[in-house]
Design a protein around this motif. Structure first.
Motif, short mmCIF file in Angstrom:
data_model
loop_
_atom_site.label_atom_id
_atom_site.label_comp_id
_atom_site.label_asym_id
_atom_site.label_seq_id
_atom_site.Cartn_x
_atom_site.Cartn_y
_atom_site.Cartn_z
N THR A 293 0.80 -1.22 0.00
CA THR A 293 0.00 0.00 0.00
C THR A 293 0.83 1.27 0.00
N GLY A 294 2.10 1.16 0.43
CA GLY A 294 2.93 2.36 0.53
C GLY A 294 2.72 3.13 1.81
N LEU A 295 1.87 2.65 2.69
CA LEU A 295 1.65 3.31 3.98
C LEU A 295 2.64 2.78 5.00
N PRO A 296 2.88 3.56 6.07
CA PRO A 296 3.81 3.07 7.11
C PRO A 296 3.30 1.78 7.74
N ALA A 297 4.23 0.95 8.19
CA ALA A 297 3.87 -0.34 8.76
C ALA A 297 2.99 -0.19 9.99
N HIS A 298 3.21 0.89 10.76
CA HIS A 298 2.41 1.01 11.98
C HIS A 298 0.95 1.29 11.67
N ARG A 299 0.67 1.76 10.45
CA ARG A 299 -0.73 1.96 10.08
C ARG A 299 -1.43 0.63 9.86
N HIS A 300 -0.66 -0.41 9.73
CA HIS A 300 -1.21 -1.75 9.57
C HIS A 300 -0.99 -2.61 10.82
N GLY A 301 -0.79 -1.92 11.97
CA GLY A 301 -0.64 -2.64 13.22
C GLY A 301 0.79 -2.91 13.62
N GLY A 302 1.77 -2.35 12.89
CA GLY A 302 3.18 -2.57 13.21
C GLY A 302 3.67 -1.62 14.30
N GLN A 303 4.94 -1.77 14.69
CA GLN A 303 5.55 -0.93 15.71
C GLN A 303 5.90 0.42 15.12
N LYS A 304 5.61 1.49 15.90
CA LYS A 304 5.95 2.82 15.44
C LYS A 304 7.46 2.97 15.42
N PRO A 305 7.98 3.79 14.57
CA PRO A 305 9.43 4.01 14.52
C PRO A 305 9.90 4.63 15.83
N GLY A 306 11.06 4.15 16.35
CA GLY A 306 11.64 4.69 17.57
C GLY A 306 11.18 3.98 18.80
N LYS A 307 10.15 3.15 18.78
CA LYS A 307 9.66 2.44 19.95
C LYS A 307 10.33 1.10 20.04
N LYS A 308 10.91 0.78 21.23
CA LYS A 308 11.63 -0.46 21.41
C LYS A 308 10.65 -1.62 21.46
N SER A 309 11.10 -2.69 20.97
CA SER A 309 10.26 -3.89 20.98
C SER A 309 10.88 -4.94 21.86
N GLY A 310 10.14 -5.92 22.18
CA GLY A 310 10.64 -7.01 22.98
C GLY A 310 10.29 -6.83 24.44
#
Length: 343
Positions: A293-310
């Motif tokens: 789609t060309g949209l950011p991953a977080h718009r599809h339920g992904g992690q926002k940029p800069g936020k740590k995971s795990g």
């Protein structure tokens, strides 16, 4: 399709088709005219003009069909011994017999290029219908008289031979010169016979001694509608319709090909994708959807940029680098037994 038909290519082909259609319609009209008048006896044929017999007929030569019913004038003598009787002839709605006697014309000659062995010893003669009778005995006993005769007659086309073995001697079924010559081998003859209109002289012998003169009805059909020519006329109309139909069909095929070509080019510009999910996954990975789609991953339920995971490390309460660490209950590991504060 109408715009395509107005292009020079298709206008030129249409012009050619229209020329063909015009020719076909003209041929059809000609056949209709033949169907109506083909069998008419026209004055230009000249059959009613009396001509000299020796100018139009030659012995031992084919007779052109145009000479059928031609009126001729001739003189000569009967050959009384060369005579046949033809049964089964109709006159005045009565069945009877023709009496046909061979006649030797004065000045008779062979056809050009015709050579016959012993021609000087043979007599050239033509069959002449002397009369009709319903009485067989009268027909069989009738005789032509000797002497000079002058005739005005019409030429009849010779008939085909028909077997007559069941007939009495001296009778034949048709006026066939091939059969007559076999009966009288000392004669040479023509490819036709004569039906007299008038006979002059002491030995005329036409329509006499119990015989009725046979009317000189023409053997050609007096007009009428010719079915064969009518069928040909219909065929030319069908050919004209087929020419127009074929042009339209070729135009339509060209139009369809052009439309299909445009559709295929549009299809190449718009690319369709099929995404296959791994077995057991309920959703498509956010990174894959972002690529589609060309949209950011977080718009599809992904992690926002800069936020740590795990998982966060378990820490006791207090300050680190002068900041307070806060644990989100939703992110807490339920299996972690570490204390979150002092005892």
């Amino acid at each position: 399709m109408f715009r395509l038909a107005l292009t020079p290519k298709w206008l030129g082909s249409l012009l050619l088709v229209l020329v063909l259609v015009t020719c076909f319609v003209g041929l059809s009209a000609w056949q209709v005219d033949r169907a109506r008048y083909k069998n008419d006896v026209t004055a230009s044929a000249g059959v009613d003009e009396v001509k000299d017999f020796n100018d139009v007929m030659n012995a031992q030569a084919p007779m052109p069909g145009i000479l059928a019913d031609q009126r001729v004038r001739l003189s000569g003598q009967w050959i009384p011994d060369a005579q046949v009787v033809v049964p089964g002839r109709m006159q005045n709605d009565e069945s009877g017999y023709w009496v046909v006697t061979m006649f030797a014309p004065d000045g008779a000659r062979l056809g050009d290029g015709v050579t016959v062995a012993d021609a000087d010893e043979k007599t050239i003669a033509i069959p002449v219908v002397r009369g009709f009778t319903t009485d067989e005995h009268t027909a069989m006993t009738s005789e032509a008289r000797g002497g000079q005769v002058e005739l005005t007659a019409r030429i009849g086309p010779i008939e085909g031979p028909v077997e007559g073995n069941d007939l009495p001697d001296g009778q034949v079924r048709t006026v066939s010169t091939s059969q007559i010559i076999n009966m009288f081998p000392d004669l040479l003859t023509y490819s036709g016979f004569l039906i007299p209109e008038t006979a002059g002289g002491a030995a005329a012998s036409v329509g006499t001694d119990g015989l009725e003169q046979v009317p000189t009805t023409t053997t050609r059909d007096e007009g009428g509608f010719d079915l064969q020519s009518a069928v040909y006329a219909l065929e030319w109309i069908i050919f004209a319709a087929m020419a127009l139909y074929m042009w339209f069909q070729l135009l339509r095929d060209d139009y369809v090909r052009r439309r299909l070509g445009e559709d295929s080019q549009d299809t190449e510009k718009s690319v369709e994708y099929v995404v296959v999910k791994p077995a057991g996954d309920a959703t498509i990975a956010p990174e894959v959807m972002s690529g589609l789609t060309g949209l950011p991953a977080h718009r599809h339920g992904g992690q926002k940029p800069g936020k740590k995971s795990g998982k966060r490390s378990a820490k006791t309460g207090g300050k680190t680098d002068g900041s307070t660490s806060t644990t989100d209950p939703a992110d807490a590991d339920p299996t972690d037994t570490s204390t979150t504060g002092g005892n």
